[in-house]
Design a protein around this motif. Structure first.
Motif, PDB file in Angstrom:
ATOM      1  N   MET A   9      26.734  36.073  44.510  1.00 46.16           N
ATOM      2  CA  MET A   9      26.734  36.427  43.647  1.00 46.16           C
ATOM      3  C   MET A   9      25.406  36.373  42.447  1.00 46.16           C
ATOM      4  O   MET A   9      24.515  36.092  43.307  1.00 46.16           O
ATOM      5  CB  MET A   9      26.954  34.520  42.561  1.00 46.16           C
ATOM      6  N   ASN A  10      24.975  37.156  41.666  1.00 45.81           N
ATOM      7  CA  ASN A  10      23.704  37.890  40.891  1.00 45.81           C
ATOM      8  C   ASN A  10      24.200  37.312  39.824  1.00 45.81           C
ATOM      9  O   ASN A  10      24.917  36.712  39.551  1.00 45.81           O
ATOM     10  CB  ASN A  10      23.775  39.419  41.142  1.00 45.81           C
ATOM     11  N   ASN A  11      22.795  36.943  39.434  1.00 47.27           N
ATOM     12  CA  ASN A  11      22.616  36.082  37.624  1.00 47.27           C
ATOM     13  C   ASN A  11      22.471  37.597  36.788  1.00 47.27           C
ATOM     14  O   ASN A  11      22.236  36.789  35.508  1.00 47.27           O
ATOM     15  CB  ASN A  11      21.352  35.538  37.872  1.00 47.27           C
ATOM     16  N   ILE A  12      22.280  38.264  37.540  1.00 43.79           N
ATOM     17  CA  ILE A  12      22.224  39.583  36.331  1.00 43.79           C
ATOM     18  C   ILE A  12      23.554  41.016  36.612  1.00 43.79           C
ATOM     19  O   ILE A  12      23.621  40.959  38.432  1.00 43.79           O
ATOM     20  CB  ILE A  12      20.586  40.559  36.179  1.00 43.79           C
ATOM     21  N   SER A  13      24.291  41.403  36.278  1.00 40.92           N
ATOM     22  CA  SER A  13      24.992  42.088  35.855  1.00 40.92           C
ATOM     23  C   SER A  13      24.919  43.306  34.769  1.00 40.92           C
ATOM     24  O   SER A  13      25.141  43.384  33.884  1.00 40.92           O
ATOM     25  CB  SER A  13      26.512  42.392  36.605  1.00 40.92           C
ATOM     26  N   ASN A  14      25.932  44.560  34.851  1.00 41.52           N
ATOM     27  CA  ASN A  14      27.353  44.788  34.506  1.00 41.52           C
ATOM     28  C   ASN A  14      28.380  44.425  33.779  1.00 41.52           C
ATOM     29  O   ASN A  14      29.653  44.494  34.871  1.00 41.52           O
ATOM     30  CB  ASN A  14      27.039  46.434  34.378  1.00 41.52           C
ATOM     31  N   ILE A  15      28.823  44.815  32.404  1.00 40.28           N
ATOM     32  CA  ILE A  15      30.412  44.250  32.546  1.00 40.28           C
ATOM     33  C   ILE A  15      31.554  44.681  33.122  1.00 40.28           C
ATOM     34  O   ILE A  15      32.096  44.726  33.468  1.00 40.28           O
ATOM     35  CB  ILE A  15      30.816  44.416  30.949  1.00 40.28           C
ATOM     36  N   ASN A  16      30.684  46.267  33.558  1.00 39.21           N
ATOM     37  CA  ASN A  16      31.671  47.722  34.704  1.00 39.21           C
ATOM     38  C   ASN A  16      31.607  46.985  35.541  1.00 39.21           C
ATOM     39  O   ASN A  16      32.047  47.886  36.251  1.00 39.21           O
ATOM     40  CB  ASN A  16      31.547  48.833  33.987  1.00 39.21           C
ATOM     41  N   ASN A  17      30.575  46.491  36.002  1.00 37.49           N
ATOM     42  CA  ASN A  17      30.423  46.355  37.975  1.00 37.49           C
ATOM     43  C   ASN A  17      30.842  44.563  38.009  1.00 37.49           C
ATOM     44  O   ASN A  17      31.125  44.291  39.032  1.00 37.49           O
ATOM     45  CB  ASN A  17      29.382  46.211  38.047  1.00 37.49           C
ATOM     46  N   ILE A  18      31.797  43.800  37.095  1.00 41.75           N
ATOM     47  CA  ILE A  18      32.129  43.134  37.323  1.00 41.75           C
ATOM     48  C   ILE A  18      33.394  42.759  38.842  1.00 41.75           C
ATOM     49  O   ILE A  18      34.469  43.563  37.809  1.00 41.75           O
ATOM     50  CB  ILE A  18      32.482  42.121  36.273  1.00 41.75           C
ATOM     51  N   PRO A  19      33.140  42.138  39.757  1.00 40.43           N
ATOM     52  CA  PRO A  19      34.363  41.932  40.944  1.00 40.43           C
ATOM     53  C   PRO A  19      35.718  41.436  39.580  1.00 40.43           C
ATOM     54  O   PRO A  19      35.581  40.852  39.463  1.00 40.43           O
ATOM     55  CB  PRO A  19      33.913  41.326  41.864  1.00 40.43           C
ATOM     56  N   LYS A  20      37.009  41.762  40.302  1.00 37.90           N
ATOM     57  CA  LYS A  20      38.344  41.941  40.481  1.00 37.90           C
ATOM     58  C   LYS A  20      38.440  40.371  39.901  1.00 37.90           C
ATOM     59  O   LYS A  20      39.267  40.228  40.033  1.00 37.90           O
ATOM     60  CB  LYS A  20      39.451  43.183  40.195  1.00 37.90           C
ATOM     61  N   GLU A  21      38.310  39.728  41.146  1.00 37.08           N
ATOM     62  CA  GLU A  21      37.928  38.566  41.676  1.00 37.08           C
ATOM     63  C   GLU A  21      38.093  37.251  39.810  1.00 37.08           C
ATOM     64  O   GLU A  21      38.067  36.727  40.383  1.00 37.08           O
ATOM     65  CB  GLU A  21      37.395  38.298  42.762  1.00 37.08           C
ATOM     66  N   TYR A  22      37.209  38.421  39.230  1.00 41.02           N
ATOM     67  CA  TYR A  22      36.519  37.419  38.180  1.00 41.02           C
ATOM     68  C   TYR A  22      37.372  38.044  37.094  1.00 41.02           C
ATOM     69  O   TYR A  22      36.848  37.859  35.790  1.00 41.02           O
ATOM     70  CB  TYR A  22      35.046  37.801  37.876  1.00 41.02           C
ATOM     71  N   MET A  23      38.482  38.156  37.345  1.00 39.71           N
ATOM     72  CA  MET A  23      39.606  38.826  35.992  1.00 39.71           C
ATOM     73  C   MET A  23      40.691  38.586  36.068  1.00 39.71           C
ATOM     74  O   MET A  23      41.416  38.422  37.333  1.00 39.71           O
ATOM     75  CB  MET A  23      39.932  40.093  36.411  1.00 39.71           C
ATOM     76  N   TYR A  24      41.244  38.015  35.218  1.00 38.89           N
ATOM     77  CA  TYR A  24      43.041  37.699  35.119  1.00 38.89           C
ATOM     78  C   TYR A  24      43.666  39.176  34.890  1.00 38.89           C
ATOM     79  O   TYR A  24      43.502  39.402  33.474  1.00 38.89           O
ATOM     80  CB  TYR A  24      43.170  36.190  34.123  1.00 38.89           C
ATOM     81  N   ASP A  25      44.717  39.332  35.214  1.00 37.59           N
ATOM     82  CA  ASP A  25      45.207  40.421  34.875  1.00 37.59           C
ATOM     83  C   ASP A  25      44.759  41.950  35.445  1.00 37.59           C
ATOM     84  O   ASP A  25      44.239  42.479  34.368  1.00 37.59           O
ATOM     85  CB  ASP A  25      46.471  40.453  33.529  1.00 37.59           C
ATOM     86  N   PRO A  26      43.199  42.192  35.879  1.00 34.98           N
ATOM     87  CA  PRO A  26      42.893  43.551  35.766  1.00 34.98           C
ATOM     88  C   PRO A  26      43.080  44.576  35.820  1.00 34.98           C
ATOM     89  O   PRO A  26      41.966  45.101  35.606  1.00 34.98           O
ATOM     90  CB  PRO A  26      42.170  43.653  36.979  1.00 34.98           C
TER      91      PRO A  26
END
Length: 154
Positions: A1-18
């Motif tokens: 896990m990184n403490n910096i990212s871009n909204i477009n690079n967030i993995p689907k595992e961190y989404m409800y109904d990706p």
């Protein structure tokens, strides 16, 4: 896990109904970058849908920013029109009931930030339900005990 990212690079595992197949999609931004004391979510609510069931929190403080779209904020029995740029504060412990409703023809996008509180109790007044989140216990308010008292000497 990184403490910096871009909204477009967030993995689907961190989404409800990706893939946004249902009426609402949520991106758990804060979880994806390691937030511990707060959550930071980005909600997308389709036309005709609601964000969550009408509810209030016993301890959690929340902040909302309408990023795009328009709709209705149902808060404490009132229906308030909201649109892009509106900010909403829900202070902790105030029993502020709330829900977002998308009554428009466009997607309603909301940044949702709040505190993570131990022993937060969520009340759903439309259903007379109380949910103790940490314990995953659900109670129906209508099934109360009559004539009970906390007095030990009665």
């Amino acid at each position: 896990m990184n403490n910096i990212s871009n909204i477009n690079n967030i993995p689907k595992e961190y989404m409800y109904d990706p893939n946004f197949q249902s009426k609402m999609k949520t991106i758990l931004i804060g979880d994806s970058i390691g937030c511990e004391k707060i959550y930071v979510n980005l909600d997308y609510i389709k036309p005709g849908a609601v964000s969550v069931k009408y509810h209030s929190h016993s301890k959690q403080e929340e902040f909302f920013l309408v990023i795009s779209g328009e709709g209705i904020l149902r808060m404490n029995g009132e229906k308030i029109l909201i649109s892009k740029g509106d900010v909403i504060s829900k202070p902790a412990g105030k029993d502020i009931r709330h829900q977002f409703i998308n009554n428009s023809s466009d997607i309603l996008q909301i940044l949702d930030i709040g505190t993570r509180e131990k022993d937060d109790i969520i009340t759903y007044p439309d259903e007379n339900v109380i949910y103790i989140k940490d314990k995953k216990q659900i109670f129906n308010i209508d099934n109360n005990i009559k004539d009970w008292t906390s007095e030990p000497n009665e």
